[in-house]
Design a protein around this motif. Structure first.
Motif, mmCIF file in Angstrom:
data_model
loop_
_atom_site.group_PDB
_atom_site.id
_atom_site.type_symbol
_atom_site.label_atom_id
_atom_site.label_comp_id
_atom_site.label_asym_id
_atom_site.label_seq_id
_atom_site.Cartn_x
_atom_site.Cartn_y
_atom_site.Cartn_z
ATOM 1 N N GLY A 151 -76.335 40.537 56.045
ATOM 2 C CA GLY A 151 -76.181 39.400 55.487
ATOM 3 C C GLY A 151 -76.932 38.153 55.884
ATOM 4 O O GLY A 151 -77.598 37.598 55.165
ATOM 5 N N ARG A 152 -76.925 37.961 57.267
ATOM 6 C CA ARG A 152 -77.840 36.864 57.669
ATOM 7 C C ARG A 152 -79.609 37.034 57.269
ATOM 8 O O ARG A 152 -80.162 36.022 57.121
ATOM 9 C CB ARG A 152 -77.522 36.643 59.067
ATOM 10 C CG ARG A 152 -76.037 36.086 59.434
ATOM 11 C CD ARG A 152 -76.295 35.507 61.028
ATOM 12 N NE ARG A 152 -76.541 36.613 61.779
ATOM 13 C CZ ARG A 152 -75.302 37.329 62.337
ATOM 14 N NH1 ARG A 152 -73.987 37.130 62.067
ATOM 15 N NH2 ARG A 152 -75.481 38.462 63.303
ATOM 16 N N THR A 153 -79.769 38.308 57.579
ATOM 17 C CA THR A 153 -81.153 38.707 57.323
ATOM 18 C C THR A 153 -81.745 38.308 55.985
ATOM 19 O O THR A 153 -82.685 37.763 55.487
ATOM 20 C CB THR A 153 -81.652 40.085 57.931
ATOM 21 O OG1 THR A 153 -81.226 40.270 59.396
ATOM 22 C CG2 THR A 153 -82.980 40.299 57.519
ATOM 23 N N SER A 171 -65.534 47.866 63.970
ATOM 24 C CA SER A 171 -66.197 46.562 64.298
ATOM 25 C C SER A 171 -67.920 46.589 64.407
ATOM 26 O O SER A 171 -68.367 45.854 63.862
ATOM 27 C CB SER A 171 -65.894 46.254 65.898
ATOM 28 O OG SER A 171 -66.301 45.271 66.446
ATOM 29 N N ALA A 172 -68.152 47.999 64.508
ATOM 30 C CA ALA A 172 -69.693 48.013 64.249
ATOM 31 C C ALA A 172 -70.099 47.738 62.931
ATOM 32 O O ALA A 172 -71.438 47.235 62.843
ATOM 33 C CB ALA A 172 -70.118 49.444 65.250
ATOM 34 N N THR A 173 -69.573 48.611 62.270
ATOM 35 C CA THR A 173 -70.024 48.515 60.642
ATOM 36 C C THR A 173 -69.813 46.800 60.285
ATOM 37 O O THR A 173 -70.718 46.598 59.624
ATOM 38 C CB THR A 173 -68.977 49.168 59.953
ATOM 39 O OG1 THR A 173 -68.958 50.680 60.444
ATOM 40 C CG2 THR A 173 -69.372 49.397 58.470
ATOM 41 N N GLN A 174 -68.723 46.119 60.667
ATOM 42 C CA GLN A 174 -68.574 44.766 60.313
ATOM 43 C C GLN A 174 -69.735 43.955 60.888
ATOM 44 O O GLN A 174 -70.522 43.146 60.057
ATOM 45 C CB GLN A 174 -67.166 44.343 60.683
ATOM 46 C CG GLN A 174 -66.041 44.906 59.805
ATOM 47 C CD GLN A 174 -64.737 44.484 60.434
ATOM 48 O OE1 GLN A 174 -64.700 43.761 61.313
ATOM 49 N NE2 GLN A 174 -63.800 44.777 59.743
ATOM 50 N N SER A 175 -70.228 43.961 61.977
ATOM 51 C CA SER A 175 -71.184 43.591 62.751
ATOM 52 C C SER A 175 -72.622 43.816 62.267
ATOM 53 O O SER A 175 -73.411 42.833 61.726
ATOM 54 C CB SER A 175 -71.343 43.909 64.140
ATOM 55 O OG SER A 175 -70.178 43.437 64.819
ATOM 56 N N ALA A 176 -72.845 45.180 61.718
ATOM 57 C CA ALA A 176 -73.953 45.402 61.119
ATOM 58 C C ALA A 176 -74.133 44.495 59.605
ATOM 59 O O ALA A 176 -75.140 44.262 59.289
ATOM 60 C CB ALA A 176 -74.348 46.899 60.779
ATOM 61 N N GLY A 177 -72.882 44.721 58.913
ATOM 62 C CA GLY A 177 -73.049 43.929 57.681
ATOM 63 C C GLY A 177 -73.340 42.581 57.735
ATOM 64 O O GLY A 177 -73.936 41.923 56.852
#
Length: 209
Positions: free
Chosen positions: A62-64, A52-58
């Protein structure tokens, strides 16, 4: 071989054979303990949290990246004419310094040369226009030098060079003309014993002439 033969004979005769020696020693499945189950649950939970943390960081990356791309596109679409105009603009103070220095410094240098040669400044000219220009030029020169000295005291450096180095050149020429003026006035007192007045008098350009 004897055991399997006895088993086959008993089966053929309808007699159930007795369990052989060591049959009760076969390993049986042992249910997992609570500690093992808890450990497995913790490992699964840790894996889910890491995923979940990896997906959130991804998603954040992506937004940045999208925001940076949009900003770059906006900068790229800015009209080139506006950018060129902003780069070529002079500040208000720079315009005043350059314009006043371009007019006053040559007049002051001319006046100082005439003063050194004749003991008098420039003649009044038509309707006193040349004499007025001479006086205003001296005031403008003192203003440029004073502004430069004030900036030096306030910021630790003189006036910025400005576009094409014009303001820096005017500043240097103003200091040179100011220093030459001091020297010429000293020689004026030594050679002629007086300082010409700002208005024509009997010593320099009498009104009746």
């Amino acid at each position: 071989m004897a055991t399997s033969g006895v088993a086959m004979l008993g089966s053929a005769c309808g007699v159930t054979p007795l369990p052989t020696r060591g049959a009760h020693l076969r390993p049986r499945a042992v249910p997992p303990s609570r500690t093992v189950l808890a450990g497995r649950s913790m490992r699964l939970l840790s894996r889910e949290r890491a995923l979940s943390a990896t997906q959130s960081a991804g998603r954040r990356c992506g937004r940045t990246a999208r925001a940076m791309s949009e900003n770059a596109d906006e900068d790229a679409t800015e009209p080139a004419g506006e950018v060129a105009a902003s780069e070529d603009d002079f500040s208000a103070s720079e315009k005043i310094v350059v314009a006043s220095g371009a007019i006053s410094i040559p007049v002051v240098l001319w006046s100082e040369w005439v003063l050194k040669q004749t003991g008098c400044g420039l003649p009044p000219g038509p309707f006193g226009s040349l004499g007025a220009l001479e006086g205003v030029s001296y005031l403008a020169l003192v203003g440029i030098v004073g502004y430069s000295a004030f900036t030096k005291v306030k910021t630790g450096s003189g006036l910025p060079a400005g576009r094409f180095g014009l303001q820096g050149a005017v500043e240097g020429m103003a200091y040179l003309a100011f220093l030459l003026g001091i020297i010429v006035f000293v020689f004026q007192l030594l050679d002629f014993g007086f300082v010409p007045p700002p208005l024509p008098d009997g010593q320099c350009y009498a009104p009746d002439r």
